[in-house]
Design an enzyme around this catalytic site. Structure first.
Site, short mmCIF file in Angstrom:
data_model
loop_
_atom_site.label_atom_id
_atom_site.label_comp_id
_atom_site.label_asym_id
_atom_site.label_seq_id
_atom_site.Cartn_x
_atom_site.Cartn_y
_atom_site.Cartn_z
N ARG A 118 -19.45 -52.35 -6.55
CA ARG A 118 -20.34 -53.38 -6.40
C ARG A 118 -19.79 -53.87 -5.15
NH1 ARG A 118 -19.34 -54.26 -11.06
NH2 ARG A 118 -17.55 -52.72 -10.58
N THR A 119 -18.47 -53.67 -4.31
CA THR A 119 -17.99 -54.39 -3.01
C THR A 119 -19.21 -53.44 -1.61
OG1 THR A 119 -15.85 -54.96 -4.10
CG2 THR A 119 -16.54 -55.00 -1.56
N HIS A 160 -8.09 -58.91 -1.07
CA HIS A 160 -9.25 -58.78 -1.47
C HIS A 160 -10.27 -59.98 -1.21
CE1 HIS A 160 -13.27 -57.04 -2.87
NE2 HIS A 160 -12.51 -56.52 -3.38
N ARG A 188 -12.02 -50.20 2.79
CA ARG A 188 -11.52 -50.57 1.60
C ARG A 188 -10.82 -49.88 2.16
NH1 ARG A 188 -13.07 -51.36 -4.11
NH2 ARG A 188 -12.88 -53.06 -3.51
N LYS A 213 -10.49 -33.58 8.77
CA LYS A 213 -9.88 -32.71 9.55
C LYS A 213 -8.61 -33.54 10.05
CE LYS A 213 -14.31 -31.72 10.93
NZ LYS A 213 -15.33 -32.38 11.81
C1 NCD Z 1 -11.86 -54.79 -7.78
C2 NCD Z 1 -10.75 -54.59 -6.56
O1 NCD Z 1 -11.16 -53.64 -5.98
O2 NCD Z 1 -9.95 -54.84 -6.33
N1 NCD Z 1 -13.17 -54.91 -7.77
C3 NCD Z 1 -13.54 -54.82 -6.75
O3 NCD Z 1 -13.85 -55.60 -5.35
N2 NCD Z 1 -14.64 -56.28 -7.56
C4 NCD Z 1 -10.66 -55.43 -9.44
C5 NCD Z 1 -10.60 -54.03 -9.66
O4 NCD Z 1 -11.07 -52.99 -8.85
O5 NCD Z 1 -10.52 -54.40 -10.82
#
Ligand code: NCD
Length: 349
Positions: A53-54, A131, A103, A82
């Site tokens: 999703r993100t 997040h 991320r 590398k």
């Molecule tokens: C979350 C995350 O990555 O922290 N997912 C997201 O970004 N919607 C929640 C999760 O991974 O449980």
């Protein structure tokens, strides 16, 4: 915007959040007006950790505004394999782009990226720390369904220790008056004490969903974060502790909405999906609009001031084994005004 980078939502002002949410609503209502807003702009998405999703919602958000996207989905297909360090990757990629989304499994990595980036940086999840764009998604969803962000009874259930979405949400919602938090977790997976101390949030500790669901305006379910456990036995022992099913939904109010950042494992029974109070799929869709508004404002105001911390002159050491400094020590130990690690907010010795 108050700051150039979005590392922690609470570094932006509540007015900034309101501008983002207002624009998100405007884009949601009239998407066609915005199809060329970011023509000629480039977003880089650097995902050192898996995401569905993100990553896709950031990419879709950029494309729906007329911008383009570069980046990688996994460090396996970048120069990280590398041996390139984070600093060099960020210096290079930020020279190619107008906004950078990162991320990373280590805590404090987004702050680290912001030190070296020539363009604004967005934290799309740094280990078990924060997040913030999931929180914007959550705030936008709450605004759309409840029409307000204050005077809400909010249940947070599941992995409140490693769940970065919970940390960011608690920090943000504690800024509004009258919010009360019902923390439903085992003692092992409780919210870190520093967050409770710092937010001064009004909290009620609960052992079960049943004991509080009837009082809640919103129940935020989360997955037990398997990848952040040091021991798999511990994960196995805790993973099934809280499951929301149709029977428990019978105890909820008619306006109690169920949210979840997703992915879901088995903490929400599939039978709940068709309940009109189950909002999690819609929530994921709203996230794209929240991100559209965010990137538009951040790119247009890229000259906003950068939050900086100086390398500490005293000998200090962050004690968090998941801190980005354990991987990239050349960045130097730095601390916040409250004496915690400026990268991951871990305790300092
Ligand atoms: C979350 C995350 O990555 O922290 N997912 C997201 O970004 N919607 C929640 C999760 O991974 O449980």
């Amino acid at each position: 915007m108050t700051v150039r980078d979005l590392i922690d939502l609470n570094e932006m002002s509540v007015e900034d959040w309101q501008r983002i949410l207002k624009l998100a609503e405007e884009i949601y209502q009239n998407p066609d007006r915005y199809i060329a807003s970011l023509n000629g702009k480039i977003m880089a998405t650097l995902f050192y950790e898996p995401s569905t999703r993100t990553q896709m919602s950031f990419q879709a958000a950029m494309m729906r505004l007329g911008g383009q996207v570069i980046g990688f989905k996994s460090p396996a297909n970048s120069s990280v394999t590398k041996g390139e360090n984070l600093k060099d990757t960020i210096k290079i990629v930020s020279g190619y782009s107008d906004i950078l989304v990162i991320r990373h499994p280590f805590e404090g990595s987004a702050r680290a990226a912001s030190l070296y980036s020539q363009c604004p940086v967005i934290n799309a999840g740094d280990g078990g720390h924060l997040h913030p764009t999931q929180t914007l998604t959550d705030l936008f969803t709450l605004m759309r369904v409840k029409g307000r962000l204050d005077d809400l009874k909010i249940g947070l259930c599941g992995d409140l220790k490693f769940g970065r979405t919970v940390h960011s949400l608690l920090r943000a919602m504690a800024q509004f008056k009258g919010n009360k938090f019902y923390l439903i977790s085992t003692p092992e997976l409780a919210v870190p004490q520093y967050l409770l101390d710092e937010t001064g949030a009004e909290v009620v500790f609960c052992n079960s969903i049943e004991e509080c669901i009837g009082e809640l305006d919103m129940l935020y379910m989360t997955r037990v974060q398997r990848e952040r456990f040091a021991s798999m036995e511990e994960y196995e022992r805790l993973k099934g502790a809280y499951i929301l099913d149709a029977d428990k939904m019978k105890l909820a109010g008619k306006d109690t909405v169920i949210m979840h950042p997703l992915p879901r494992v088995d903490e929400i029974d599939r039978a709940v999906d068709d309940d009109p109070r189950a909002l999690y799929f819609k929530q994921a869709e709203y996230g794209m609009y929240a991100r559209m508004a965010l990137i538009m404002l951040m790119i247009n105001e890229a000259d906003a001031p950068r939050r900086d911390y100086e390398i500490s002159k005293e000998e200090i050491l962050c004690t968090n084994t998941k801190c980005i400094l354990t991987q990239e020590p050349y960045m130097g130990q730095r601390k916040t005004e409250s004496g915690r690690c400026a990268f991951c907010e871990g305790e300092i010795k």
